[in-house]
Design a protein around this motif. Sequence first.
Motif, PDB file in Angstrom:
ATOM      1  N   ALA A  23      12.877  22.064  63.085  1.00  0.00           N
ATOM      2  CA  ALA A  23      11.907  21.783  64.138  1.00  0.00           C
ATOM      3  C   ALA A  23      11.440  20.347  63.911  1.00  0.00           C
ATOM      4  CB  ALA A  23      10.725  22.746  64.022  1.00  0.00           C
ATOM      5  N   HIS A  41       1.197  23.580  63.369  1.00  0.00           N
ATOM      6  CA  HIS A  41       2.385  24.350  62.990  1.00  0.00           C
ATOM      7  C   HIS A  41       2.585  25.558  63.904  1.00  0.00           C
ATOM      8  CE1 HIS A  41       5.691  25.596  60.491  1.00  0.00           C
ATOM      9  NE2 HIS A  41       5.089  26.703  60.094  1.00  0.00           N
ATOM     10  N   MET A  64      10.087  17.109  58.242  1.00  0.00           N
ATOM     11  CA  MET A  64       9.772  17.024  56.807  1.00  0.00           C
ATOM     12  C   MET A  64      10.848  17.698  55.959  1.00  0.00           C
ATOM     13  SD  MET A  64       5.831  18.228  57.299  1.00  0.00           S
ATOM     14  CE  MET A  64       4.870  17.665  58.715  1.00  0.00           C
ATOM     15  N   SER A  65      12.090  17.661  56.440  1.00  0.00           N
ATOM     16  CA  SER A  65      13.141  18.385  55.711  1.00  0.00           C
ATOM     17  C   SER A  65      14.501  17.742  55.969  1.00  0.00           C
ATOM     18  CB  SER A  65      13.180  19.847  56.202  1.00  0.00           C
ATOM     19  OG  SER A  65      13.667  19.913  57.528  1.00  0.00           O
ATOM     20  N   SER A  87      12.051  25.766  60.839  1.00  0.00           N
ATOM     21  CA  SER A  87      10.811  26.508  61.115  1.00  0.00           C
ATOM     22  C   SER A  87      10.932  27.318  62.397  1.00  0.00           C
ATOM     23  CB  SER A  87       9.640  25.527  61.275  1.00  0.00           C
ATOM     24  OG  SER A  87       9.247  25.047  60.030  1.00  0.00           O
ATOM     25  N   HIS A  95      10.769  22.931  51.120  1.00  0.00           N
ATOM     26  CA  HIS A  95      10.321  21.581  51.469  1.00  0.00           C
ATOM     27  C   HIS A  95       9.683  20.934  50.250  1.00  0.00           C
ATOM     28  CE1 HIS A  95      10.096  24.120  55.127  1.00  0.00           C
ATOM     29  NE2 HIS A  95      10.495  23.043  55.775  1.00  0.00           N
ATOM     30  N   TYR A 145       7.038  19.177  50.218  1.00  0.00           N
ATOM     31  CA  TYR A 145       5.575  19.285  50.222  1.00  0.00           C
ATOM     32  C   TYR A 145       5.082  20.622  49.674  1.00  0.00           C
ATOM     33  CZ  TYR A 145       6.255  21.886  54.622  1.00  0.00           C
ATOM     34  OH  TYR A 145       6.665  22.797  55.564  1.00  0.00           O
TER      35      TYR A 145
HETATM   36  O1  LIG Z   1      11.999  21.082  59.031  1.00  0.00           O
HETATM   37  P1  LIG Z   1      11.608  22.499  59.261  1.00  0.00           P
HETATM   38  O2  LIG Z   1      11.838  23.366  58.072  1.00  0.00           O
HETATM   39  O3  LIG Z   1      12.218  23.052  60.523  1.00  0.00           O
HETATM   40  O4  LIG Z   1      10.011  22.509  59.500  1.00  0.00           O
HETATM   41  C1  LIG Z   1       9.287  21.588  60.291  1.00  0.00           C
HETATM   42  O5  LIG Z   1       8.155  22.281  60.735  1.00  0.00           O
HETATM   43  C2  LIG Z   1       7.070  22.125  59.789  1.00  0.00           C
HETATM   44  C3  LIG Z   1       5.893  21.548  60.511  1.00  0.00           C
HETATM   45  O6  LIG Z   1       5.486  22.350  61.582  1.00  0.00           O
HETATM   46  C4  LIG Z   1       7.587  21.153  58.726  1.00  0.00           C
HETATM   47  O7  LIG Z   1       8.027  21.856  57.602  1.00  0.00           O
HETATM   48  C5  LIG Z   1       8.716  20.465  59.430  1.00  0.00           C
HETATM   49  O8  LIG Z   1       9.677  19.918  58.544  1.00  0.00           O
END
Ligand SMILES: O=P(O)(O)O[C@H]1O[C@H](CO)[C@@H](O)[C@H]1O
Length: 289
Positions: free
Chosen positions: A116, A257, A219-220, A33, A86, A88
Amino acid sequence: MKDQICYDDYQKTASWLLSQTQHRPKVAIICGSGLGMLADALKCQDSFPYSDIPGFPQSTVQGHAGRLVFGELKGKTCVCMQGRFHMYEGHSLCKTTFPVRVFKLLGVETLIVTNAAGSLADSYQVGDIMIIKDHINFPGLAGLNPLNGPNDDKFGPRFPPMSGVYDKDLRKIAFDLCKSMGVSQFVQEGVYCMVGGPNFESIAEARLLHRLGVDAVGMSTAPEVVVATHCGMRVFGLSLITNKVVKSYNDTESVNHEAVLEVSKLRSQTLQMLVTELVSRMDINNNTT
Ligand SMILES: O=P(O)(O)O[C@H]1O[C@H](CO)[C@@H](O)[C@H]1O
Ligand code: HPA
């Protein structure tokens, strides 16, 4: 896109990409992110919006542009995902990891994942960079695994080991680079935990993760790493600590976010330099046709 994805589906996407670019990447980078600028360092770019790539899922999250960029980092050919998928968002896990197997068919040998994440470790500060040492795949432990279903032996074995997947040599090189870049004071090494999201953690959940030894949560990433490891890729991962996870009932702050994306911007140049230098030091046989 249908839920069951077979070898031919990955092959069709890979063949299309190979017909559209001369680049033959050995390294793939997945931008977290707000970290899409990692792709800006690529020279001689060929880029493709996900919507133009046959079989590719679409990005729906702010801070994930939805573009696949091929190019060179210090002479090493790379492919970079500006935007990941993701669980979600409603994608099945095999869709969120679809690009990883396509990369394998393009000839990619090393996957660099970035994300992130919120910190649980008390010693971490917002803006720290965490070199990922290991992960806890919470959805995976609960049975949500991208490798569920019939195993495709063309990619890898039914029961792949997941110990030591974050390459030790690359972690050492990254640490040494951070020292020489003069940024080691905000570099950590730790355990990333994937949760399903999209909500951020409750205080009780945060305390649970903290007690389990999690240093950073997001979340990834874990499903991508599982699929990459299954098909024999080398993996390196970085988390940018964008927030401290709220662990106290007395804490009045909460995460959102937009704040995550703001902090991503703060360290974008350092991350870009670190990834570029790391790739330049990789032992890669670069075939450019
Ligand atoms: O993991 P990335 O894609 O960086 O994103 C992170 O940022 C988002 C939350 O702000 C969620 O999707 C979390 O997993
Ligand atoms: O605190 C967080 N929790 C989960 N995912 C995240 N992604 C960025 N920060 C966080």
